[in-house]
Write a protein that holds these residues in place. Sequence first.
Motif, PDB file in Angstrom:
ATOM      1  N   GLY A 300       0.808  -1.213   0.000  1.00 22.72           N
ATOM      2  CA  GLY A 300       0.000   0.000   0.000  1.00 22.72           C
ATOM      3  C   GLY A 300       0.839   1.259   0.000  1.00 22.72           C
ATOM      4  N   ASP A 369      -1.795  -5.837  -6.441  1.00 22.04           N
ATOM      5  CA  ASP A 369      -2.360  -4.491  -6.555  1.00 22.04           C
ATOM      6  C   ASP A 369      -3.710  -4.597  -7.256  1.00 22.04           C
ATOM      7  OD1 ASP A 369      -2.007  -3.557  -9.597  1.00 22.04           O
ATOM      8  OD2 ASP A 369      -0.232  -4.729  -9.026  1.00 22.04           O
ATOM      9  N   ASP A 370      -4.585  -3.672  -6.995  1.00 23.99           N
ATOM     10  CA  ASP A 370      -5.971  -3.789  -7.452  1.00 23.99           C
ATOM     11  C   ASP A 370      -6.074  -3.972  -8.959  1.00 23.99           C
ATOM     12  OD1 ASP A 370      -6.737  -3.562  -4.876  1.00 23.99           O
ATOM     13  OD2 ASP A 370      -7.573  -1.542  -5.015  1.00 23.99           O
ATOM     14  N   THR A 386     -13.228  -6.096  -5.930  1.00 23.75           N
ATOM     15  CA  THR A 386     -12.064  -6.044  -5.036  1.00 23.75           C
ATOM     16  C   THR A 386     -12.457  -6.295  -3.586  1.00 23.75           C
ATOM     17  OG1 THR A 386     -12.309  -3.644  -4.803  1.00 23.75           O
ATOM     18  CG2 THR A 386     -10.809  -4.456  -6.530  1.00 23.75           C
ATOM     19  N   SER A 474      -6.616  -3.607  -1.660  1.00 24.96           N
ATOM     20  CA  SER A 474      -7.637  -2.844  -0.942  1.00 24.96           C
ATOM     21  C   SER A 474      -8.343  -3.702   0.093  1.00 24.96           C
ATOM     22  CB  SER A 474      -8.648  -2.254  -1.932  1.00 24.96           C
ATOM     23  OG  SER A 474      -9.220  -3.284  -2.726  1.00 24.96           O
ATOM     24  N   GLU A 477      -5.863  -4.343   3.128  1.00 24.76           N
ATOM     25  CA  GLU A 477      -5.746  -3.223   4.058  1.00 24.76           C
ATOM     26  C   GLU A 477      -6.865  -3.226   5.089  1.00 24.76           C
ATOM     27  OE1 GLU A 477      -5.645   0.043   1.366  1.00 24.76           O
ATOM     28  OE2 GLU A 477      -3.456  -0.044   1.091  1.00 24.76           O
ATOM     29  N   LYS A 478      -8.014  -3.816   4.750  1.00 23.81           N
ATOM     30  CA  LYS A 478      -9.135  -3.873   5.690  1.00 23.81           C
ATOM     31  C   LYS A 478      -8.966  -4.987   6.721  1.00 23.81           C
ATOM     32  CE  LYS A 478     -12.429  -2.133   2.242  1.00 23.81           C
ATOM     33  NZ  LYS A 478     -13.635  -2.459   1.446  1.00 23.81           N
TER      34      LYS A 478
END
Length: 675
Positions: A300, A369-370, A386, A474, A477-478
Motif C-alpha cells: 500500500g 495491486d488492485d 475487489t 484494498s 488493508e481492511k
Amino acid sequence: MWREYSSGYLKNNRAAAAAVMTAALISSLLLSLLGCLFYNMWKYEVERLRAAGDQYALMAMYLMRDANDEAPRLVFPLFLLIMGLAAFSLILIIHNAFAATMQARIHQFGILASIGATPRQIRACLLQETAYLCAAPVAAGTLAGIAGGRGLLALLEWLVRDVEGRRRAVFGYHPLILAVTLLATGLTIGVSVWLPARKLSVLTPLEAIKNTRELQLKKKKHSPVLSLVFGMEGELAGNALKAQRKALRTAAVSLLLSMTAFTLMQCFFTLSAISTRETYFEKYQDAWDIMITVKNTGIGAFGETERLREVPGVEDVTVYRKAGVKCCITEEELSGEFKANGGFSYDDGKYVTRDYDGFWVNAPIIILDDAAFLEYCGQIGAPQRTDGAVIRNLIRDVTNPDFRHPQYMPYINDCRTTALAAQTGGTAAGKMPVSDGAAAVEIPVLACTEEVPVLREEYATIDKYELVHFIPVSLWEKIEAQVGGAEQDTLIRILCKEGISLAELEQIQGEVEKCLAGVYTIESENRIREYETNDRQLQGMMLVLGSFCALLALIGVGNVFSNTIGFVRQRKREFARYLSVGMTPGELRKMFCIEAFVLACRPMLWAVAVAVFAVGAMLKASYVDPAEFLAEAPLLPIGAFMLAVGGTVAFAYYLGWRRMRGMNLAEVLRDDTMM
C-alpha cells in the motif's frame, strides 16, 4: 659414509628419486591448497558478519559457542577434519610409492647389514634421503598451493561477479595456515616413509642378500580374459601385473578414485543443471524478466507502479506481497476426488490440524495491486470486484512421488463461498489457530480456479495441503490488522518483450532502478543474467572439484612413471628369460602394451560401472527422463579426462620400453643375483 652412499645412489637412480620428489610435491600442493581455500572461506564469513554488524555472532564464533550464524565457527573444525582425512588418504596412497622405491634396494641393504650396519642406521639413512629429496618439492608445492588457491578464488570471484547482494571475496593468507600446512605435509611424508623403512630395516642380512630384486608371483594365476583376447602375451601381462600389485597399488587406487570422482561429478552437475533449468528457468521464463524486491515496504505504501509501466521496453508490471495465514476447511467442502484419494489421512499432523470446526491448513495469501487483481479476475471469468478472494483450487496427488510430473485434483467444492482466515499461531486441539487475541475474519470467495496469475512463484511444494488465496490490496488493508502475517518486503514482477537480449534487459533494469533509487531500498535481478550466473557457478564448482580429481590422478600417474622407469632393472631379468626361450622383441612390446592397456582401462571400466549405477539412482530420485539426460550426458569431458590419464600411462610404459629394448641379454643373465 652414509652421505657418500646416498649421494651415489641418488645420482645413479634419478627416476627413483623423481618418484619420491613427485609424491612430496603433490602431497604438499594438495594440503596447501586445502589450507588456503579453507582459510579464505573462514575469512569471508568473518568479514560478512563484521560488515553486517553481528558482533554477537563474531564473539560466539571465536569462543566456539552457539550463534545465529553457524557457518564461520564450523569452518575451522571442518578444516581440521578434512585436512586430517586428506593427510590420511595421502599416506595410504603414496606410501606404496616409497615402499616400491625402497624395495629395489633390499639387496644393497642386505650387503650393508652383513658388514655391520644396524637397522637404526638403515632407517636413518632412508629418512635422511627422503628429507633431502623432499625439501625443495615441499616448498614448491606449498607455494604452488597458495598460488592455486589465489587463482581459484579469483576465478570463482569472476564467475559470480553478477550475483546481486554478495560480498566481494578478497584473498588472504596467515602464517598459522602455513605452519599447519607444513606440519601436515611433514607428518604425511614422514609416516609414508617410516612404514616401509621400518619394514625394510628389520630384514635379516641373509634375507636381504638373497632378494633378487625381481617381482615374482608366489603362485602363477591364470588370466582367462587376457589369454582369450591377446593370447600368450595377455597371459604373461596378467601375471606381470599381479606380481606388481603392491608396487602399483598407489596407481590403481588413485586412478580409480580420480576417474570415478570425475565421472560422478560431471554426471551430478549435468543432472543438476537439467533439473534447475526445467523446474525454474524454463518453467518461469514467460513469467518474469526482471524481479525487484522493495525492502521493508508494504504494497500500500508503494506508489511507483504507473511510473514503472511507462519505462520504455516494459510490457507488464505486477506488484504483490505475500502473507502466511491459516484457514478452516470443513469435511463437506472437500472435493469428492480428494476424499476418494485419502483426503488428509496422509498428513502426520505437521501441516494439517483438525478441530471441531474442520481442518486447519496453511493458506498463503498473494496480495496483488488492485489493477492486477481485476485483470486476473477477467482472465479467469470471475466477477471483477475487489471485495473478495480467488482460491487456487488444486491439490497434488500425494500418493504419486513423481514431483517433476505431478498429478492434480480439485481441492474443494465449487460451492464454497467463504474462506475463514486467521493469523498464523499456536494451534491446539479444539481451538482456532488465532494468536494474540486476533479474531478470525470471513472474506467472500469470488472464484475457485486452477489458473494462477503469471508470477515467479511456486505453490504447495513443501506443504502439499496449502490452500492459496489471491486477494487485492484494498481488501488486505481492511483485514491486515485482524489477520497479520504479511512479509516485510514487496515484490515487483516485470515482463518485457519476447526474445529480448541480455543487453536490452540490463538497460531496462537500469532504468527501473533509477525510478526507485533514493526512495526505496531495493534488490533487483534479471532472468537472463540469473541463468548465466547459475551456469558460471556450476562451472566454477566443477573446476574446483575437477582440479582435485586431476591432482589425485597425478598421484597415480606419478606411481606409474616411477614403476615403469625407475624399476627397469627389476624387469630386465624377467624379459631376458622370455627372450632366452624364443620370444621376440615384438612380442615383448605387445606384452608391455597390454599391461598399459589393462592398467589404464581397468579403473575406467570400474568408474563407468559405478557412474551408471549412481546415475540410475539419481535419475530415479529426480524423475528426470533418461533419454533427456543421455542427450546432454557429459561424454566429452569424461572421455577427455580418461583419455588424458590413459595416454599418460601409455607414455610412461613407452619410456620404460625404450629403456628395456636396448638391454644386453648376456650381461643380464650373468647377474649374480640369479643364484
